[in-house]
Design a protein around this motif. Sequence first.
Motif, short mmCIF file in Angstrom:
data_model
loop_
_atom_site.label_atom_id
_atom_site.label_comp_id
_atom_site.label_asym_id
_atom_site.label_seq_id
_atom_site.Cartn_x
_atom_site.Cartn_y
_atom_site.Cartn_z
N SER A 6 0.74 -1.11 -0.27
CA SER A 6 -0.41 0.25 -0.14
C SER A 6 1.03 0.78 0.14
O SER A 6 0.29 1.71 -0.50
CB SER A 6 -0.91 0.64 1.24
OG SER A 6 -1.82 1.01 1.02
N LEU A 7 2.00 1.58 0.85
CA LEU A 7 2.52 2.58 1.18
C LEU A 7 3.93 2.44 -0.87
O LEU A 7 4.58 3.35 -0.48
CB LEU A 7 3.42 2.91 1.88
CG LEU A 7 3.28 1.94 3.74
CD1 LEU A 7 4.17 1.82 5.00
CD2 LEU A 7 2.46 4.07 3.88
N ARG A 8 3.48 1.23 -0.41
CA ARG A 8 4.45 1.49 -2.76
C ARG A 8 3.72 2.59 -3.30
O ARG A 8 4.19 3.22 -3.81
CB ARG A 8 4.86 0.00 -3.23
CG ARG A 8 5.94 -0.32 -2.79
CD ARG A 8 6.21 -1.40 -3.36
NE ARG A 8 7.16 -2.23 -2.51
CZ ARG A 8 8.85 -2.15 -2.08
NH1 ARG A 8 9.11 -0.90 -2.40
NH2 ARG A 8 9.07 -2.49 -1.10
N GLU A 9 2.16 2.60 -3.10
CA GLU A 9 1.51 3.26 -4.03
C GLU A 9 1.05 4.65 -4.19
O GLU A 9 1.55 5.57 -4.36
CB GLU A 9 0.03 2.76 -4.22
CG GLU A 9 -0.07 1.19 -4.91
CD GLU A 9 -1.24 0.59 -4.94
OE1 GLU A 9 -2.50 1.46 -4.22
OE2 GLU A 9 -1.79 -0.41 -4.86
N THR A 10 1.46 5.16 -2.26
CA THR A 10 1.34 6.28 -1.76
C THR A 10 2.10 6.57 0.15
O THR A 10 1.42 5.18 0.13
CB THR A 10 -0.43 7.00 -1.52
OG1 THR A 10 -0.03 7.99 -1.16
CG2 THR A 10 -1.28 5.92 -1.03
N VAL A 11 2.26 7.27 0.27
CA VAL A 11 2.47 7.93 1.32
C VAL A 11 1.52 8.96 1.57
O VAL A 11 2.49 9.86 1.32
CB VAL A 11 4.62 8.00 1.92
CG1 VAL A 11 4.90 8.24 3.07
CG2 VAL A 11 5.41 6.85 1.24
N LEU A 12 1.37 8.57 2.99
CA LEU A 12 0.02 9.37 3.25
C LEU A 12 1.29 10.55 4.57
O LEU A 12 1.08 9.36 5.75
CB LEU A 12 -0.79 8.99 3.72
CG LEU A 12 -2.03 8.74 2.58
CD1 LEU A 12 -3.03 8.47 3.17
CD2 LEU A 12 -2.45 9.89 1.84
N TRP A 13 1.78 11.47 4.72
CA TRP A 13 2.36 12.31 5.76
C TRP A 13 1.42 12.86 6.75
O TRP A 13 0.33 13.44 6.05
CB TRP A 13 3.25 13.26 5.39
CG TRP A 13 4.17 13.08 4.28
CD1 TRP A 13 4.03 12.01 2.86
CD2 TRP A 13 5.65 11.99 4.88
NE1 TRP A 13 5.49 12.17 2.34
CE2 TRP A 13 6.17 11.29 3.75
CE3 TRP A 13 6.17 11.75 5.84
CZ2 TRP A 13 7.47 11.05 3.34
CZ3 TRP A 13 7.04 11.40 6.17
CH2 TRP A 13 7.97 10.99 4.67
N ARG A 14 1.66 13.14 8.06
CA ARG A 14 1.17 13.57 8.62
C ARG A 14 1.06 15.20 8.26
O ARG A 14 2.24 15.71 7.94
CB ARG A 14 1.14 13.08 10.30
CG ARG A 14 1.15 11.59 10.69
CD ARG A 14 -0.68 11.44 10.74
NE ARG A 14 -0.40 12.16 12.46
CZ ARG A 14 -2.08 12.77 12.49
NH1 ARG A 14 -3.23 12.17 10.72
NH2 ARG A 14 -2.26 12.68 13.95
N PRO A 15 0.14 15.63 9.81
CA PRO A 15 0.21 17.37 9.25
C PRO A 15 1.78 17.82 9.21
O PRO A 15 2.10 17.67 10.59
CB PRO A 15 -1.39 17.39 9.59
CG PRO A 15 -2.09 16.47 9.51
CD PRO A 15 -1.09 15.37 9.40
N GLY A 16 2.38 18.35 9.60
CA GLY A 16 3.16 19.04 9.10
C GLY A 16 4.26 18.47 9.40
O GLY A 16 5.36 19.01 9.41
N ALA A 17 4.11 17.02 9.56
CA ALA A 17 5.69 16.54 9.40
C ALA A 17 6.89 16.14 8.25
O ALA A 17 7.70 16.95 8.13
CB ALA A 17 5.75 14.27 9.26
#
Length: 216
Positions: A81-92
Amino acid sequence: MTATLAAVLWDMDGTLIDSEPIWIAQQFVLAEQHGATWSTEQGLALVGADMHDTARAMQAVGVDLDSVELVATLERAVIDSLRETVLWRPGARELLSALRQRGIPCAIATTSSHEMAELVASAAPDGAISVVVGSEDVTRTKPSPEPYLRAAELLGVRIEQCVAVEDSPNGLASAVASGAATVAVPNDAVLPEAGAFTTWPTLAGRTVADLAALLG
Protein backbone atom coordinates in the motif's frame (compact mmCIF):
# COMPACT_ATOMS: atom_id res chain seq x y z
CA MET A 1 20.15 28.34 28.13
CA THR A 2 18.77 26.11 25.37
CA ALA A 3 21.01 23.17 24.41
CA THR A 4 21.97 22.60 20.79
CA LEU A 5 19.58 20.35 18.87
CA ALA A 6 21.77 17.58 17.46
CA ALA A 7 19.10 15.39 15.83
CA VAL A 8 15.41 14.54 15.68
CA LEU A 9 14.36 10.91 16.14
CA TRP A 10 11.00 10.02 14.68
CA ASP A 11 8.52 7.29 15.30
CA MET A 12 7.02 6.31 11.96
CA ASP A 13 3.51 4.83 12.01
CA GLY A 14 1.00 7.44 13.07
CA THR A 15 3.69 10.06 13.69
CA LEU A 16 5.45 10.67 10.38
CA ILE A 17 2.89 8.90 8.22
CA ASP A 18 -0.81 8.15 8.53
CA SER A 19 -0.39 4.39 8.28
CA GLU A 20 -2.35 3.15 11.29
CA PRO A 21 -5.62 2.93 9.28
CA ILE A 22 -3.76 0.79 6.72
CA TRP A 23 -2.48 -1.56 9.43
CA ILE A 24 -5.94 -1.94 10.95
CA ALA A 25 -7.56 -2.48 7.54
CA GLN A 26 -5.09 -5.27 6.78
CA GLN A 27 -5.73 -6.83 10.19
CA PHE A 28 -9.42 -7.00 9.25
CA VAL A 29 -8.55 -8.61 5.91
CA LEU A 30 -6.34 -11.24 7.53
CA ALA A 31 -8.91 -12.01 10.23
CA GLU A 32 -11.66 -12.42 7.63
CA GLN A 33 -9.49 -14.78 5.59
CA HIS A 34 -9.22 -17.05 8.63
CA GLY A 35 -12.86 -16.81 9.70
CA ALA A 36 -11.94 -14.73 12.75
CA THR A 37 -13.63 -11.67 14.21
CA TRP A 38 -11.64 -8.46 14.61
CA SER A 39 -12.55 -4.94 15.73
CA THR A 40 -11.22 -1.42 15.29
CA GLU A 41 -10.81 -1.25 19.07
CA GLN A 42 -8.53 -4.29 19.00
CA GLY A 43 -6.47 -2.68 16.27
CA LEU A 44 -6.19 0.63 18.10
CA ALA A 45 -5.09 -1.17 21.26
CA LEU A 46 -2.06 -2.44 19.35
CA VAL A 47 -0.87 0.95 18.08
CA GLY A 48 2.84 1.22 18.93
CA ALA A 49 3.03 -2.41 20.07
CA ASP A 50 5.69 -4.90 19.08
CA MET A 51 4.60 -6.77 15.96
CA HIS A 52 4.72 -10.08 17.81
CA ASP A 53 2.18 -8.71 20.30
CA THR A 54 -0.04 -8.08 17.28
CA ALA A 55 0.56 -11.64 16.11
CA ARG A 56 -0.40 -13.08 19.50
CA ALA A 57 -3.57 -10.98 19.61
CA MET A 58 -4.64 -12.13 16.15
CA GLN A 59 -3.80 -15.76 16.87
CA ALA A 60 -5.97 -15.51 19.98
CA VAL A 61 -9.03 -14.69 17.84
CA GLY A 62 -8.38 -17.55 15.42
CA VAL A 63 -5.84 -16.45 12.78
CA ASP A 64 -4.12 -19.78 12.14
CA LEU A 65 -0.60 -18.64 11.21
CA ASP A 66 2.64 -18.79 13.14
CA SER A 67 3.94 -15.45 14.38
CA VAL A 68 6.63 -15.02 11.73
CA GLU A 69 4.25 -15.70 8.83
CA LEU A 70 1.49 -13.56 10.32
CA VAL A 71 3.79 -10.56 10.80
CA ALA A 72 5.30 -10.98 7.34
CA THR A 73 1.85 -11.18 5.73
CA LEU A 74 0.63 -8.02 7.45
CA GLU A 75 3.81 -6.07 6.71
CA ARG A 76 3.85 -7.10 3.05
CA ALA A 77 0.28 -5.86 2.60
CA VAL A 78 1.09 -2.51 4.26
CA ILE A 79 4.33 -2.11 2.27
CA ASP A 80 2.44 -2.75 -0.96
CA SER A 81 0.00 0.00 0.00
CA LEU A 82 2.81 2.42 0.88
CA ARG A 83 4.51 1.79 -2.45
CA GLU A 84 1.43 3.31 -4.08
CA THR A 85 1.22 6.35 -1.79
CA VAL A 86 2.69 7.62 1.47
CA LEU A 87 0.26 9.76 3.46
CA TRP A 88 2.24 12.16 5.62
CA ARG A 89 0.88 13.41 8.93
CA PRO A 90 0.09 17.16 9.00
CA GLY A 91 3.28 19.21 9.23
CA ALA A 92 5.66 16.24 9.20
CA ARG A 93 7.06 16.64 5.70
CA GLU A 94 7.42 20.41 6.14
CA LEU A 95 9.32 19.95 9.39
CA LEU A 96 11.60 17.35 7.80
CA SER A 97 12.40 19.83 5.02
CA ALA A 98 13.16 22.59 7.52
CA LEU A 99 15.47 20.31 9.51
CA ARG A 100 17.27 19.28 6.33
CA GLN A 101 17.81 22.92 5.38
CA ARG A 102 19.32 23.58 8.81
CA GLY A 103 21.59 20.53 8.54
CA ILE A 104 20.01 18.75 11.49
CA PRO A 105 19.92 14.98 10.88
CA CYS A 106 16.86 12.81 11.41
CA ALA A 107 16.33 9.12 12.09
CA ILE A 108 13.34 6.79 12.11
CA ALA A 109 13.00 4.49 15.14
CA THR A 110 10.07 2.13 14.61
CA THR A 111 8.59 -1.20 15.65
CA SER A 112 7.86 -1.84 11.98
CA SER A 113 10.40 -3.49 9.68
CA HIS A 114 13.59 -1.90 8.41
CA GLU A 115 12.31 -2.38 4.86
CA MET A 116 9.17 -0.39 5.55
CA ALA A 117 11.09 2.39 7.28
CA GLU A 118 13.53 2.61 4.36
CA LEU A 119 10.58 2.98 2.00
CA VAL A 120 9.27 5.91 4.04
CA ALA A 121 12.73 7.44 4.34
CA SER A 122 13.10 7.33 0.55
CA ALA A 123 9.76 9.13 0.17
CA ALA A 124 10.82 11.92 2.54
CA PRO A 125 12.45 15.15 1.33
CA ASP A 126 15.80 14.26 -0.21
CA GLY A 127 18.41 13.52 2.44
CA ALA A 128 16.13 14.39 5.36
CA ILE A 129 16.24 10.94 7.01
CA SER A 130 19.73 9.48 7.16
CA VAL A 131 19.29 6.62 9.65
CA VAL A 132 16.63 3.92 10.00
CA VAL A 133 16.17 1.61 12.98
CA GLY A 134 13.56 -1.08 12.42
CA SER A 135 12.32 -3.90 14.61
CA GLU A 136 15.00 -6.32 13.44
CA ASP A 137 17.79 -3.81 14.16
CA VAL A 138 17.43 -4.07 17.95
CA THR A 139 17.21 -6.84 20.51
CA ARG A 140 14.32 -5.14 22.35
CA THR A 141 11.67 -3.00 20.73
CA LYS A 142 9.55 -0.26 22.30
CA PRO A 143 8.80 0.36 25.17
CA SER A 144 12.51 -0.41 25.65
CA PRO A 145 14.67 2.69 25.00
CA GLU A 146 16.95 0.65 22.73
CA PRO A 147 15.49 1.83 19.38
CA TYR A 148 16.09 5.49 20.24
CA LEU A 149 19.49 4.87 21.79
CA ARG A 150 20.51 2.92 18.69
CA ALA A 151 19.31 5.70 16.38
CA ALA A 152 21.34 8.30 18.29
CA GLU A 153 24.37 6.01 18.24
CA LEU A 154 24.13 5.55 14.46
CA LEU A 155 23.85 9.31 13.99
CA GLY A 156 26.85 9.86 16.24
CA VAL A 157 25.03 12.21 18.61
CA ARG A 158 24.27 12.31 22.32
CA ILE A 159 20.73 11.21 23.12
CA GLU A 160 20.39 14.15 25.54
CA GLN A 161 20.72 16.51 22.56
CA CYS A 162 17.96 14.75 20.60
CA VAL A 163 14.23 15.29 20.38
CA ALA A 164 12.04 12.21 19.89
CA VAL A 165 8.57 12.50 18.35
CA GLU A 166 5.94 9.89 19.23
CA ASP A 167 2.21 9.08 19.09
CA SER A 168 1.76 5.95 21.24
CA PRO A 169 2.12 5.01 24.93
CA ASN A 170 4.81 2.40 24.19
CA GLY A 171 6.67 4.87 22.02
CA LEU A 172 6.51 7.59 24.65
CA ALA A 173 7.84 5.17 27.27
CA SER A 174 10.70 4.24 24.95
CA ALA A 175 11.60 7.82 24.08
CA VAL A 176 11.42 9.15 27.65
CA ALA A 177 13.51 6.24 28.99
CA SER A 178 16.17 6.89 26.35
CA GLY A 179 16.85 10.36 27.73
CA ALA A 180 15.70 12.24 24.64
CA ALA A 181 13.48 15.29 25.01
CA THR A 182 10.13 13.86 23.97
CA VAL A 183 7.11 15.34 22.26
CA ALA A 184 3.79 13.53 21.95
CA VAL A 185 1.62 14.23 18.92
CA PRO A 186 -1.70 12.42 19.54
CA ASN A 187 -3.25 10.46 16.71
CA ASP A 188 -5.25 7.23 17.14
CA ALA A 189 -3.84 5.90 20.40
CA VAL A 190 -4.95 7.11 23.82
CA LEU A 191 -1.94 8.78 25.48
CA PRO A 192 -1.19 9.52 29.12
CA GLU A 193 -2.42 12.96 30.15
CA ALA A 194 0.89 13.86 31.76
CA GLY A 195 4.46 12.65 31.99
CA ALA A 196 8.05 13.57 31.17
CA PHE A 197 7.06 14.77 27.71
CA THR A 198 5.48 17.73 25.94
CA THR A 199 2.23 17.35 24.01
CA TRP A 200 1.62 19.14 20.71
CA PRO A 201 -1.85 18.70 19.18
CA THR A 202 -0.25 18.69 15.71
CA LEU A 203 3.08 19.18 13.94
CA ALA A 204 1.45 21.62 11.53
CA GLY A 205 3.02 25.05 11.90
CA ARG A 206 5.81 23.81 14.16
CA THR A 207 9.38 24.96 13.51
CA VAL A 208 12.96 23.87 14.13
CA ALA A 209 13.08 26.49 16.88
CA ASP A 210 10.08 24.83 18.57
CA LEU A 211 11.94 21.51 18.57
CA ALA A 212 15.13 23.05 19.88
CA ALA A 213 13.21 24.76 22.70
CA LEU A 214 12.25 21.33 24.04
CA LEU A 215 15.87 20.87 25.13
CA GLY A 216 15.76 23.92 27.38
